[in-house]
Design a protein around this motif. Structure first.
Motif, PDB file in Angstrom:
ATOM      1  N   CYS A 156      -8.130 110.425  27.098  1.00 49.05           N
ATOM      2  CA  CYS A 156      -9.230 110.587  28.060  1.00 49.05           C
ATOM      3  C   CYS A 156      -9.172 112.224  28.112  1.00 49.05           C
ATOM      4  O   CYS A 156      -8.121 112.820  27.895  1.00 49.05           O
ATOM      5  CB  CYS A 156      -8.884 109.886  29.175  1.00 49.05           C
ATOM      6  SG  CYS A 156     -10.444 109.748  30.132  1.00 49.05           S
ATOM      7  N   VAL A 189     -23.489 115.522  27.312  1.00 51.10           N
ATOM      8  CA  VAL A 189     -23.840 114.328  28.158  1.00 51.10           C
ATOM      9  C   VAL A 189     -24.955 113.599  27.485  1.00 51.10           C
ATOM     10  O   VAL A 189     -24.933 112.438  27.479  1.00 51.10           O
ATOM     11  CB  VAL A 189     -23.659 114.584  29.553  1.00 51.10           C
ATOM     12  CG1 VAL A 189     -24.096 113.344  30.182  1.00 51.10           C
ATOM     13  CG2 VAL A 189     -22.608 115.087  29.749  1.00 51.10           C
ATOM     14  N   LYS A 218     -11.562 112.152  35.932  1.00 48.93           N
ATOM     15  CA  LYS A 218     -11.798 111.380  34.584  1.00 48.93           C
ATOM     16  C   LYS A 218     -13.230 110.763  34.913  1.00 48.93           C
ATOM     17  O   LYS A 218     -13.386 110.076  36.024  1.00 48.93           O
ATOM     18  CB  LYS A 218     -10.598 110.513  34.241  1.00 48.93           C
ATOM     19  CG  LYS A 218      -9.651 111.262  33.605  1.00 48.93           C
ATOM     20  CD  LYS A 218      -8.323 110.467  33.115  1.00 48.93           C
ATOM     21  CE  LYS A 218      -7.635 109.453  34.219  1.00 48.93           C
ATOM     22  NZ  LYS A 218      -6.582 108.843  33.501  1.00 48.93           N
ATOM     23  N   SER A 219     -13.619 110.251  33.944  1.00 48.01           N
ATOM     24  CA  SER A 219     -14.720 109.424  33.892  1.00 48.01           C
ATOM     25  C   SER A 219     -14.564 107.911  34.468  1.00 48.01           C
ATOM     26  O   SER A 219     -13.494 107.558  34.244  1.00 48.01           O
ATOM     27  CB  SER A 219     -15.269 109.191  32.435  1.00 48.01           C
ATOM     28  OG  SER A 219     -16.266 108.259  32.384  1.00 48.01           O
ATOM     29  N   SER A 220     -15.572 107.332  35.107  1.00 44.47           N
ATOM     30  CA  SER A 220     -15.178 106.068  35.686  1.00 44.47           C
ATOM     31  C   SER A 220     -15.257 105.094  34.431  1.00 44.47           C
ATOM     32  O   SER A 220     -14.582 103.817  34.783  1.00 44.47           O
ATOM     33  CB  SER A 220     -16.355 105.701  36.704  1.00 44.47           C
ATOM     34  OG  SER A 220     -17.678 105.592  35.843  1.00 44.47           O
ATOM     35  N   TYR A 221     -15.389 105.511  33.523  1.00 39.20           N
ATOM     36  CA  TYR A 221     -15.345 104.482  32.315  1.00 39.20           C
ATOM     37  C   TYR A 221     -13.840 104.418  31.565  1.00 39.20           C
ATOM     38  O   TYR A 221     -13.698 103.733  30.899  1.00 39.20           O
ATOM     39  CB  TYR A 221     -16.361 104.883  31.071  1.00 39.20           C
ATOM     40  CG  TYR A 221     -17.808 104.679  31.413  1.00 39.20           C
ATOM     41  CD1 TYR A 221     -18.222 103.352  31.351  1.00 39.20           C
ATOM     42  CD2 TYR A 221     -18.585 105.540  32.022  1.00 39.20           C
ATOM     43  CE1 TYR A 221     -19.516 102.970  31.714  1.00 39.20           C
ATOM     44  CE2 TYR A 221     -19.896 105.382  32.388  1.00 39.20           C
ATOM     45  CZ  TYR A 221     -20.385 104.114  32.256  1.00 39.20           C
ATOM     46  OH  TYR A 221     -21.720 103.709  32.427  1.00 39.20           O
ATOM     47  N   SER A 222     -13.030 105.421  32.045  1.00 45.69           N
ATOM     48  CA  SER A 222     -11.607 105.486  31.461  1.00 45.69           C
ATOM     49  C   SER A 222     -10.851 104.239  32.140  1.00 45.69           C
ATOM     50  O   SER A 222     -10.955 104.023  33.214  1.00 45.69           O
ATOM     51  CB  SER A 222     -10.921 106.612  32.194  1.00 45.69           C
ATOM     52  OG  SER A 222     -11.727 107.741  31.788  1.00 45.69           O
TER      53      SER A 222
END
Length: 63
Positions: A23, A57, A12-16
């Motif tokens: 997500c 992206v 997953k994204s580090s922004y999750s």
């Protein structure tokens, strides 16, 4: 979708957030980027070509 998606390295994204937020997870393969719902990994994933993923992206980064 090929049955080989379970062997991929999903992340997953580090922004999750860690609160179980909505997500997606991705797995990078040689020719495509696989995408799936992180809350229900039993549902089918889909794949998008590398160029299409790059365009997505770039678009998302501008928002």
């Amino acid at each position: 979708m090929s049955s080989g998606t379970s062997e991929l390295a999903w992340f997953k994204s580090s922004y999750s957030g860690s609160q179980g937020d909505s997500c997606v997870e991705i797995a990078i393969a040689e020719q495509v980027i696989h995408v799936r719902d992180s809350k229900d990994v039993t549902r089918p994933a889909f794949a998008v070509g590398r160029e299409g993923w790059s365009q997505f992206v770039r678009f998302a980064s501008e928002r």
